[in-house]
Design an enzyme around this catalytic site. Sequence first.
Site, mmCIF file in Angstrom:
data_model
loop_
_atom_site.group_PDB
_atom_site.id
_atom_site.type_symbol
_atom_site.label_atom_id
_atom_site.label_comp_id
_atom_site.label_asym_id
_atom_site.label_seq_id
_atom_site.Cartn_x
_atom_site.Cartn_y
_atom_site.Cartn_z
ATOM 1 N N CYS A 29 -9.789 7.901 2.402
ATOM 2 C CA CYS A 29 -9.393 7.535 1.026
ATOM 3 C C CYS A 29 -10.670 7.724 0.005
ATOM 4 C CB CYS A 29 -9.022 5.987 0.982
ATOM 5 S SG CYS A 29 -7.580 5.772 1.799
ATOM 6 N N HIS A 76 -9.701 3.936 -6.185
ATOM 7 C CA HIS A 76 -8.645 4.144 -5.224
ATOM 8 C C HIS A 76 -7.647 3.353 -5.287
ATOM 9 C CE1 HIS A 76 -6.812 5.459 -1.596
ATOM 10 N NE2 HIS A 76 -7.323 4.433 -0.999
ATOM 11 N N ASN A 84 -0.261 4.596 -1.828
ATOM 12 C CA ASN A 84 -1.555 4.882 -1.523
ATOM 13 C C ASN A 84 -1.563 6.474 -0.898
ATOM 14 O OD1 ASN A 84 -4.137 5.637 -0.408
ATOM 15 N ND2 ASN A 84 -4.374 3.789 0.834
HETATM 16 N N1 COA Z 1 6.987 -6.725 4.929
HETATM 17 C C1 COA Z 1 7.315 -7.775 5.302
HETATM 18 N N2 COA Z 1 6.363 -8.578 5.897
HETATM 19 C C2 COA Z 1 5.234 -7.991 6.293
HETATM 20 C C3 COA Z 1 4.921 -6.630 6.286
HETATM 21 C C4 COA Z 1 5.958 -5.891 5.425
HETATM 22 N N3 COA Z 1 5.897 -4.598 5.131
HETATM 23 N N4 COA Z 1 3.814 -6.209 6.687
HETATM 24 C C5 COA Z 1 3.219 -7.018 7.052
HETATM 25 N N5 COA Z 1 4.210 -8.407 6.990
HETATM 26 C C6 COA Z 1 4.021 -9.825 7.598
HETATM 27 C C7 COA Z 1 3.096 -9.682 8.941
HETATM 28 O O1 COA Z 1 3.540 -9.546 9.809
HETATM 29 C C8 COA Z 1 2.642 -11.281 8.534
HETATM 30 O O2 COA Z 1 3.668 -12.093 9.316
HETATM 31 P P1 COA Z 1 3.025 -13.047 10.221
HETATM 32 O O3 COA Z 1 2.440 -14.228 9.159
HETATM 33 O O4 COA Z 1 4.563 -13.685 10.582
HETATM 34 O O5 COA Z 1 2.102 -12.848 11.005
HETATM 35 C C9 COA Z 1 2.411 -11.593 7.215
HETATM 36 O O6 COA Z 1 3.583 -10.595 6.485
HETATM 37 C C10 COA Z 1 1.108 -11.293 6.563
HETATM 38 O O7 COA Z 1 0.545 -10.285 7.117
HETATM 39 P P2 COA Z 1 -0.733 -9.527 6.668
HETATM 40 O O8 COA Z 1 -1.480 -8.584 7.342
HETATM 41 O O9 COA Z 1 -1.940 -10.912 6.677
HETATM 42 O O10 COA Z 1 -0.670 -9.361 5.006
HETATM 43 P P3 COA Z 1 -1.637 -9.188 3.760
HETATM 44 O O11 COA Z 1 -1.284 -9.845 2.816
HETATM 45 O O12 COA Z 1 -2.783 -8.924 4.380
HETATM 46 O O13 COA Z 1 -1.038 -7.628 3.612
HETATM 47 C C11 COA Z 1 -1.656 -5.411 3.868
HETATM 48 C C12 COA Z 1 -0.900 -6.626 4.575
HETATM 49 C C13 COA Z 1 -1.766 -4.255 4.768
HETATM 50 C C14 COA Z 1 -0.818 -4.888 2.724
HETATM 51 C C15 COA Z 1 -2.834 -5.556 3.446
HETATM 52 O O14 COA Z 1 -3.802 -6.111 4.500
HETATM 53 C C16 COA Z 1 -3.797 -4.608 2.940
HETATM 54 O O15 COA Z 1 -3.466 -4.077 1.917
HETATM 55 N N6 COA Z 1 -4.704 -3.924 3.706
HETATM 56 C C17 COA Z 1 -5.615 -3.130 3.360
HETATM 57 C C18 COA Z 1 -4.707 -1.642 3.528
HETATM 58 C C19 COA Z 1 -5.205 -0.488 2.848
HETATM 59 O O16 COA Z 1 -5.794 -0.617 1.769
HETATM 60 N N7 COA Z 1 -5.181 0.401 3.773
HETATM 61 C C20 COA Z 1 -5.858 1.709 3.158
HETATM 62 C C21 COA Z 1 -7.274 1.722 3.093
HETATM 63 S S1 COA Z 1 -8.004 3.037 1.960
#
Ligand code: COA
Length: 345
Positions: free
Chosen positions: A129, A270, A300
């Site tokens: 990224c 980003h 993204n």
């Molecule tokens: N739809 C519904 N529920 C989802 C889901 C989706 N697409 N993806 C994850 N969940 C659920 C998880 O399973 C979890 O459930 P649980 O509590 O029963 O275990 C719950 O939502 C919370 O998960 P969590 O991982 O804590 O969510 P979050 O708020 O951290 O969001 C991301 C997840 C991936 C969106 C977030 O962590 C993120 O944006 N991370 C950075 C990713 C990124 O930027 N990547 C590229 C970097 S350059």
Amino acid sequence: MSNAITRASGDGQARVLRRVQISSLATAVPSRVLTNSDLEKMVDTSDEWILKRTGIRERHIAGAGVATSDLAAEAARSAIGQARLTPSDIEFLVVGTITPDMCFPSTACLVQDKIGAGAAWGFDLGAACCGFTYALTTAVQMVATGAHEHALAIGADVMSRIIDYEDRTTCVIFGDGAGAVVVSPAEDPELGVIDFAHEVDGSGGQALWMPAGGSRLPASHETVDQRLHYVHQEGAAVFKFAVRKTAEISRRILERAGLRADDVDLFVSHQANRRIITAAADQLGLAEEKVVINIDRYGNTTGATIPLALADALADGRLKKGNLVLLASVGAGFTVGAVLLRWAY
Ligand code: COA
């Protein structure tokens, strides 16, 4: 040498180099749109969850047979035309991508041939990224040193080819796209690229990665069965690192230039998650209207997010000549990057 001093990053020693500007910007996205409601039919997710947790509504997905070099070449051709140059004026090109058409030849070689940039040499750069900020800095240095007159910096990814559409934690996030800029000697020494700052923290390697397909785990029936040719990530760890480092590197590059957050006209980060961008902007004390967010329409796109955001800001009149623009990115590796510039056209 000619018109200005660019401060080289890292060792604190100023060197006399040419000031360099972005002379043009163009983007390319595939026409097919994948909406949150489409994803609701593919995995256990909801439009509400995706929008609330990421800020994404839809993303563009490349059709069968369309590869990274196709999108990159489309953006590059258009950027060269907008700069009123011809492909033969380009002497160097660098493509920030983690989804090259193939391991080799590089996407840069494929793009060079597609656009007919017969005088250019170049290579791919793997910074995930941070692909665009790293590529921009690399191209800028090639021109700043006087080695080359006109260079292309490209960020391009077809993420849909390495995303597991059975994994709801990653498939909702990513999309496909490309952006290209032409960099040239600055026409006005007050405008152009002021500084850059980059870091890597390789200890974060396994927080966001594609485990197989390289020399450690070459493609085999087992790697395919184990779904190891897809993006794997620890979302929460990446999220925290991204917020902290986006703010940290932005603060550092501003301080080094003797500027404050108030001086920034446009913050173009980003686009990984809307909440990452707003949390970092809050930490920096940046007013909401200075923060460009277009993740809702593209998701993204890895190497392409910053040019896509700059293009939107240009199109809607938010980005104007003379504006102080702060670009910032965090990506797999981990990689971290920031570029500070005054927009030149
Ligand atoms: N739809 C519904 N529920 C989802 C889901 C989706 N697409 N993806 C994850 N969940 C659920 C998880 O399973 C979890 O459930 P649980 O509590 O029963 O275990 C719950 O939502 C919370 O998960 P969590 O991982 O804590 O969510 P979050 O708020 O951290 O969001 C991301 C997840 C991936 C969106 C977030 O962590 C993120 O944006 N991370 C950075 C990713 C990124 O930027 N990547 C590229 C970097 S350059």
